[in-house]
Structures are given as C-alpha cells and as structure tokens.
Design an enzyme around this catalytic site. Structure first.
Site, PDB file in Angstrom:
ATOM      1  CG  ASP A 184      -1.726  -1.113   1.317  1.00 58.50           C
ATOM      2  OD1 ASP A 184      -2.165  -1.592   0.227  1.00 58.50           O
ATOM      3  OD2 ASP A 184      -1.991  -1.753   2.514  1.00 58.50           O
TER       4      ASP A 184
HETATM    5  N1  URA Z   1      -1.121  -6.005   3.874  1.00 61.47           N
HETATM    6  C1  URA Z   1      -1.663  -4.831   3.742  1.00 61.47           C
HETATM    7  O1  URA Z   1      -2.676  -4.491   4.189  1.00 61.47           O
HETATM    8  N2  URA Z   1      -1.032  -3.696   3.263  1.00 61.47           N
HETATM    9  C2  URA Z   1       0.369  -4.008   2.541  1.00 61.47           C
HETATM   10  O2  URA Z   1       0.731  -3.019   1.910  1.00 61.47           O
HETATM   11  C3  URA Z   1       0.885  -5.162   2.500  1.00 61.47           C
HETATM   12  C4  URA Z   1       0.062  -6.161   3.212  1.00 61.47           C
END
Ligand code: URA
Length: 240
Positions: free
Chosen positions: A104
């Site tokens: 993310d």
């Molecule tokens: N899980 C998440 O919620 N976000 C990420 O960036 C990676 C794994």
C-alpha cells in the site's frame, strides 16, 4: 549471441535508433575496443559492453531490492504519484520493470522490482507458500484468542478466505509491534486481518520476502541489485 544494438536497446531507456547513433559516434566499447558496427554479435555471458564510460549489465533479467518509503505507489507508472520504479537509478533501470507484489502507499519496506514475469509469479503464487514478513504497529494489544484466530486462517465478512498466518508479538504494551507472516497477497490483507481480529494497523513495514531480509543499510527510497545467492533465499519457503 545477440546484436549489439538490440542488447543495448533492451537494457534501458534508449531506442534502437538512439543506440545506433551512439554506436556511430564511437561511444560504445566492447571488451575495451570501440565498435562502430551495430550488428556486431555479443555474447551476454562473457563480453563487456561499455556505453558512455559506464559498463552495461547484460543479464537477461534484473532483480532489485527497494526500501519503499511512504507515499510511493507500487506500480510501474502513475500520473499522480511517484512509483517504486521511478526510484530505480539509471544504472539499474531497464525496460519492463515492475514490482513483484504490491505494498500500500503508506506501507514501507521490501519491494522486489524485476523484469522477470515468471519469477514474480513464482514468488507470489500462494501455492508456493513463500512467506512475506511484515512488522505491524497496532492500535492496542493483541490477545491469545486473536492470535489463534489469525494463525488458523479466517473468512472475512465479505467472504474472502485468508490462509493461516504466523504471528509473533515483538513488543507488547498499549501500542504493540507484532511480526506477521503471510504467503498470499490479497488487497490490504494484513490490515484486514487485524481489523477482523478487532484491532487496527497503525504502521506496516515489510521486512522479509521468503528468507531474504531487507538490507538494513538501504535508507528509505534506496535500492540495490539482488545477488544470485539472495535470489535463492527469496524463493525459499522453508522458514529459517
Ligand atoms: N497488507 C496490507 O494490508 N498492506 C500492505 O501494504 C501489504 C500487506
């Protein structure tokens, strides 16, 4: 064996036409000798090609470890945001780079960038059980029942089934830090898992892919090439 102009054009940002022009100007050397014939055949395993004074990597594929900072998107291109591929320096850049798995925008840590689609598929496919390790900062402490729930695998309210995870408390307290290992990469997976356990992820950092740790000398935004030995560690699904 491959033509010199084709090899050079496939490595970086230059078009075949730009490459031909540079060769014509005498800016390309092969094994220490200026070569002005674009069609000269090159052996990728043994010839040394220097363009404008810089040695060109002739490897078929490249594998890069990036310490992703916050605010950067896990994509090859974006109109609005800086991408992880934008952070790759010219010396490692080549056409077709993409992140093997997404973090993310607000997640930090290990992103593997490559131009090798088969490799990416191999390390991302849940079937291969390659664990990705995250350090999550949580809103409040996590009870044994919640840990057990995450470790057994859960079905979210929307029907998404999540495989079992491995969870370890690293730092307990009001705002604990936990290590969580998962072998699939569903959208917002870690955040959704902790939300299902009644908690909230405040910060998230990927520290390891397979058995390869993020190089602690890489500052946020920095990257380096992954060695052959390290590539084996990435593909390892034995937890060591
Ligand atoms: N899980 C998440 O919620 N976000 C990420 O960036 C990676 C794994």
């Amino acid at each position: 064996m491959e033509r010199l102009d084709k090899i050079l054009a496939s490595q970086g940002t230059l078009s075949r036409r730009d490459v031909k022009e540079l060769i014509r100007k005498g800016l390309v050397m092969v094994n220490g000798v200026v070569v002005k014939d674009s069609s000269q055949k090159i052996d990728e395993n043994k010839d040394v090609v220097v363009l404008n004074g810089e040695e060109i990597s002739l490897k078929k594929h490249i594998y890069i470890m990036l310490n992703k900072p916050q605010g950067v998107v896990s994509a090859s291109e974006s109109e609005q945001d800086e991408t992880v591929v934008d952070l790759v320096p010219d010396s490692l850049y080549r056409k077709g780079l993409f992140p093997a798995g997404r973090l993310d925008k607000d997640t930090t840590g290990f992103v593997l960038i490559t131009d090798d689609g088969d490799f990416a598929h191999k390390i991302l496919s849940p079937k291969n059980h390659i664990f990705k390790t995250y350090i999550a900062g949580l809103d409040h402490s996590l009870g044994t029942a919640e840990i057990e729930m995450l470790e057994n695998g859960i079905t979210l309210a929307d029907g998404t089934v999540l495989k079992e995870a491995k969870v370890e408390i690293l730092e307990d307290g009001d705002k604990p830090f936990v290590k969580i290992m998962i072998c699939e990469g569903k959208y917002h997976q870690v955040k959704r898992m902790f939300a299902a356990a009644g908690n909230k992820v405040i910060s998230l950092h990927r520290s390891k892919m397979g058995n390869l740790e993020l190089d602690s000398t890489l500052k946020p935004g920095e990257c380096r090439e992954i060695t052959k030995e390290e590539l084996i560690l990435v593909q390892s699904n034995k937890n060591v």
